[in-house]
Design a protein around this motif. Structure first.
Motif, PDB file in Angstrom:
ATOM      1  N   VAL A  54       0.672  -1.206   0.032  1.00 35.23           N
ATOM      2  CA  VAL A  54      -0.034  -0.075  -0.124  1.00 35.23           C
ATOM      3  C   VAL A  54       0.554   1.182   0.222  1.00 35.23           C
ATOM      4  N   SER A  55      -0.008   1.883  -0.462  1.00 31.34           N
ATOM      5  CA  SER A  55       0.993   3.468  -0.106  1.00 31.34           C
ATOM      6  C   SER A  55       0.303   3.939  -0.177  1.00 31.34           C
ATOM      7  N   PRO A  56       0.781   5.685   0.747  1.00 28.64           N
ATOM      8  CA  PRO A  56      -0.151   6.737   0.828  1.00 28.64           C
ATOM      9  C   PRO A  56      -0.641   8.129  -0.871  1.00 28.64           C
ATOM     10  N   GLN A  57      -1.842   8.030   0.486  1.00 33.57           N
ATOM     11  CA  GLN A  57      -2.727   8.695  -0.865  1.00 33.57           C
ATOM     12  C   GLN A  57      -1.982   9.811  -2.521  1.00 33.57           C
ATOM     13  N   ASP A  58      -1.717   9.620  -3.303  1.00 33.74           N
ATOM     14  CA  ASP A  58      -1.156  10.773  -3.987  1.00 33.74           C
ATOM     15  C   ASP A  58       0.439  10.075  -3.552  1.00 33.74           C
ATOM     16  N   ALA A  59       0.559   9.358  -3.760  1.00 25.83           N
ATOM     17  CA  ALA A  59       2.628   9.023  -3.781  1.00 25.83           C
ATOM     18  C   ALA A  59       2.369   7.750  -4.654  1.00 25.83           C
ATOM     19  N   SER A  60       3.854   7.497  -4.739  1.00 31.33           N
ATOM     20  CA  SER A  60       3.989   7.069  -6.406  1.00 31.33           C
ATOM     21  C   SER A  60       4.137   5.504  -6.043  1.00 31.33           C
ATOM     22  N   TRP A  61       4.287   4.528  -6.814  1.00 27.47           N
ATOM     23  CA  TRP A  61       4.368   3.229  -6.211  1.00 27.47           C
ATOM     24  C   TRP A  61       6.113   2.604  -5.308  1.00 27.47           C
ATOM     25  N   HIS A  62       7.027   3.912  -5.559  1.00 26.36           N
ATOM     26  CA  HIS A  62       8.410   3.789  -4.572  1.00 26.36           C
ATOM     27  C   HIS A  62       7.797   3.219  -3.523  1.00 26.36           C
ATOM     28  N   ALA A  63       6.898   4.823  -3.134  1.00 23.91           N
ATOM     29  CA  ALA A  63       6.326   4.973  -1.832  1.00 23.91           C
ATOM     30  C   ALA A  63       5.602   3.262  -1.311  1.00 23.91           C
ATOM     31  N   LYS A  64       5.343   2.129  -1.814  1.00 23.87           N
ATOM     32  CA  LYS A  64       4.661   1.327  -1.672  1.00 23.87           C
ATOM     33  C   LYS A  64       5.294   0.446  -0.743  1.00 23.87           C
ATOM     34  N   LYS A  65       4.235   0.308   0.714  1.00 20.98           N
ATOM     35  CA  LYS A  65       5.615  -0.921   1.470  1.00 20.98           C
ATOM     36  C   LYS A  65       4.398  -2.340   1.867  1.00 20.98           C
ATOM     37  N   GLU A  66       4.967  -3.337   2.176  1.00 15.93           N
ATOM     38  CA  GLU A  66       3.942  -4.452   2.404  1.00 15.93           C
ATOM     39  C   GLU A  66       3.461  -4.174   3.781  1.00 15.93           C
ATOM     40  N   VAL A  67       1.853  -4.919   3.786  1.00 15.78           N
ATOM     41  CA  VAL A  67       1.205  -4.591   4.928  1.00 15.78           C
ATOM     42  C   VAL A  67       0.738  -6.090   5.582  1.00 15.78           C
ATOM     43  N   LYS A  68       0.929  -6.104   6.746  1.00 20.73           N
ATOM     44  CA  LYS A  68       0.418  -7.569   7.738  1.00 20.73           C
ATOM     45  C   LYS A  68       0.078  -7.434   8.758  1.00 20.73           C
ATOM     46  N   PRO A  69      -0.770  -7.706   9.239  1.00 18.51           N
ATOM     47  CA  PRO A  69      -1.216  -8.529   8.966  1.00 18.51           C
ATOM     48  C   PRO A  69      -2.086  -8.201   7.515  1.00 18.51           C
ATOM     49  N   MET A  70      -3.114  -9.349   7.121  1.00 23.67           N
ATOM     50  CA  MET A  70      -3.468  -9.395   6.035  1.00 23.67           C
ATOM     51  C   MET A  70      -5.490  -8.515   6.636  1.00 23.67           C
ATOM     52  N   VAL A  71      -5.808  -9.778   7.348  1.00 25.99           N
ATOM     53  CA  VAL A  71      -6.924  -9.840   8.276  1.00 25.99           C
ATOM     54  C   VAL A  71      -6.533  -8.650   9.540  1.00 25.99           C
ATOM     55  N   ARG A  72      -7.972  -7.630   9.674  1.00 23.93           N
ATOM     56  CA  ARG A  72      -7.523  -6.956  10.954  1.00 23.93           C
ATOM     57  C   ARG A  72      -7.502  -7.527  12.239  1.00 23.93           C
ATOM     58  N   PRO A  73      -7.375  -7.057  13.147  1.00 25.24           N
ATOM     59  CA  PRO A  73      -7.429  -7.726  14.325  1.00 25.24           C
ATOM     60  C   PRO A  73      -9.001  -7.342  14.548  1.00 25.24           C
ATOM     61  N   SER A  74      -9.334  -5.889  14.289  1.00 22.33           N
ATOM     62  CA  SER A  74     -10.499  -6.228  15.553  1.00 22.33           C
ATOM     63  C   SER A  74     -11.676  -5.838  14.375  1.00 22.33           C
TER      64      SER A  74
END
Length: 92
Positions: A54-74
């Motif tokens: 996921v990258s922040p809004q209006d950011a380039s693909w260079h700003a992408k970072k992995e998101v873990k965990p995929m399922v939200r905790p609550s």
């Protein structure tokens, strides 16, 4: 939902997603790939996994970072971009 799939390359999706809908989109993608696909196609015998960047809004693909965990905790957890310098996404 305002979020939409903008493109697909091989086994990857590019989804334009609002920050408010991000947790729901991630959760739905995880459910579809890991649960619904194997139910519809029983010949799939290996466990399927989902990775997301996921990258922040209006950011380039260079700003992408992995998101873990995929399922939200609550159910009331939301995904926030916590630290721009470190590119850190956290569930809160």
């Amino acid at each position: 939902m305002k979020s939409m799939i903008c493109g697909e390359i091989h086994d990857s999706l590019w989804i334009d997603c609002t920050s408010k809908e991000l947790p729901d989109v991630l959760e739905k993608c995880h459910e579809l790939v890991t649960k619904k696909l194997p139910e519809q196609w029983p010949w799939l015998i290996v466990p399927l996994e989902v990775e997301a960047e996921v990258s922040p809004q209006d950011a380039s693909w260079h700003a992408k970072k992995e998101v873990k965990p995929m399922v939200r905790p609550s159910a009331d957890s939301i995904l926030r971009f916590e630290d721009v310098a470190k590119g850190k996404w956290v569930w809160q």
